[in-house]
Design a protein around this motif. Structure first.
Motif, short mmCIF file in Angstrom:
data_model
loop_
_atom_site.label_atom_id
_atom_site.label_comp_id
_atom_site.label_asym_id
_atom_site.label_seq_id
_atom_site.Cartn_x
_atom_site.Cartn_y
_atom_site.Cartn_z
N TYR A 237 0.82 -1.16 -0.09
CA TYR A 237 -0.19 0.10 0.15
C TYR A 237 0.80 1.18 -0.02
CZ TYR A 237 -3.03 -3.68 1.42
OH TYR A 237 -4.23 -4.92 1.62
N CYS A 240 -0.37 4.44 -2.51
CA CYS A 240 -2.11 4.95 -1.57
C CYS A 240 -1.56 5.68 -0.48
CB CYS A 240 -2.94 3.70 -1.05
SG CYS A 240 -2.63 1.99 -2.32
N ASP A 364 -7.08 6.81 -1.98
CA ASP A 364 -6.68 5.96 -3.04
C ASP A 364 -6.92 4.57 -3.61
OD1 ASP A 364 -4.11 8.06 -4.63
OD2 ASP A 364 -4.04 8.11 -2.50
#
Length: 437
Positions: A237, A240, A364
């Motif tokens: 991630y 993000c 995101d």
């Protein structure tokens, strides 16, 4: 020094450490403190890289943090003297035989520790984390939390933390901090539990008393923010920075990261997704109001609805067990039409709530996790349909909506990470003061 502090604001302890660093490294101990924070920032960067990466060579630390080799060498020498890092034997000699093998350095796990307490309905979990961020001890206690007064809870926490400190902390140089991770609404700034489904009282200050009792920093944090801190640090991630984590379980929590920073709101109680409204005057929520998303998609809401229509064991519908929830989920996944309808109804409530999140924050990624993710497969079709009905395509945009398996409880891991991050500056100050004493 002891603080009841906001885990996302290190300013109080960093200011103290900065004053110490400046008066010791600017050449003139009587000089006014400099506003240049680079020395402290670089030292903290080294510590946190070692915590994230494990053993690292000095030259690689410089490259990872954009610090010169000379600066890394100087910082690592100080940290070695303070007992915060240690050296590992050199790497295996290179096959060519050319050049000296790299000597790796790593955090000394016994340099400091933190205690994280997870408070949930009728259970308290205590976990000890070492300076490298690893769990060294964990224990669970069954406690009738709903019968406790605020004074009872404080006394109980003091008792349990004291016992853990006496039994588990003998090998550590210092207790750096305590993190209390709570289901519900908390104010990190004031150190108060505003409301929790695990407790019968509200608006209780708790951090200051614990900080005074144990002479260390005390953080009060929402459990969803603890979980989000673990997920946000995962490489999967890394792309993000605008991340929303929704935690499904007995209740429903959410954490919102904007440009990598948790959004807390005016008093620290922002992002209470579960208590945003889905249906005015609708189903009763554990908070006492009606129509919250939690009143449709949480474990207790799902089971409450199920016992009205299905032949289920219903002696305690307000607090269904994991076994009861697993059984209900399996009924839906195996095609029982009534169980499928219950999860579809929950999915629609969840979807409408997520649609509002997309319109407000344009993240995101929306990541859905928690123990309640066991039923996500049975909810997701209705959830996506509700999102599509609620928003034009442009507002959904490129936001991804994914689930994350709940194969381990990340709450205490997040609490350990937050407590270490918030207290690293004070640990530096304490270790330097101890060395010069």
């Amino acid at each position: 020094m002891a603080f009841a502090l906001n885990p996302h604001d290190e300013s109080a302890q960093q200011s103290a450490a900065l004053l110490f660093f400046n008066t010791h490294y600017n050449g003139d101990p009587m000089a006014l403190p400099s506003t240049d924070t680079s020395r402290l920032d670089n030292t903290l960067a080294v510590i946190r890289t070692l915590r994230d990466q494990g053993s690292v060579a000095r030259i690689d630390l410089g490259a990872l943090n954009g610090i010169s080799s000379a600066t890394v060498t100087s910082i690592s020498a100080e940290l070695l003297q303070q007992g915060l890092i240690c050296e590992r034997p050199p790497e295996t000699p290179r096959p060519t035989g050319r050049g000296r093998p790299k000597t790796l350095i790593e955090l000394d796990p016994n340099a400091a520790c933190v205690v994280c307490i997870k408070l949930s309905i009728n259970e308290i979990q205590l976990v000890v984390g070492d300076f490298s961020g690893q769990v060294r001890h964990s224990e669970h206690h069954t406690v009738p939390t709903l019968t406790l007064s605020a004074d009872d809870l404080e006394a109980l926490l003091e008792e349990k933390i004291s016992a853990v400190c006496a039994q588990q902390l003998k090998g550590f140089q210092r207790l750096a901090g305590i993190c209390l991770a709570v289901q519900g609404v908390v104010s990190s700034q004031s150190g108060s539990i505003i409301w929790s489904p695990a407790l019968s009282f509200r608006n209780a200050p708790i951090s200051a008393r614990l900080a005074e009792r144990f002479h260390c920093s005390v953080l009060l944090e929402n459990d969803a923010n603890c979980i989000a801190s673990v997920l946000a640090a995962q490489p999967a991630y890394a792309d993000c920075p605008n991340l929303v984590v929704i935690m499904l379980g007995y209740g429903i929590g959410m954490s919102v990261l904007i440009n990598g920073v948790p959004y807390l709101g005016a008093t620290g109680s922002a992002a209470e997704f579960g208590h945003s409204k889905y249906q005015p005057d609708g189903a009763l929520c554990a908070c006492g109001r009606r129509g919250c998303i939690e009143a449709y998609a949480s474990d207790y809401a799902l089971y409450r609805e199920a016992v009205r229509h299905l032949a289920l064991f219903n002696s305690d519908t307000a607090y269904p067990s994991e076994q009861q929830m697993q059984a209900l989920t399996q009924m839906a996944l195996q095609g029982d039409p009534l169980a499928q309808g219950i999860y579809a109804k929950a999915g629609r409530a969840l979807g409408h709530g997520i649609a509002n999140v997309l319109a407000l924050f344009n993240p995101d990624l929306v990541l859905i996790t928690g123990s309640g993710v066991r039923g996500f497969e049975a909810m997701q079709a209705a959830m996506h349909s509700a999102i599509d009905e609620a928003l034009v395509t442009e507002l959904i945009g490129t936001t991804r909506i994914e689930s994350c398996a709940w194969d381990r409880d990340m709450t205490c891991m997040g609490g350990i990470a937050l407590a270490l991050h918030a207290t690293d500056a004070q640990t530096l100050l304490d270790s330097q003061t101890a060395r010069e004493a």
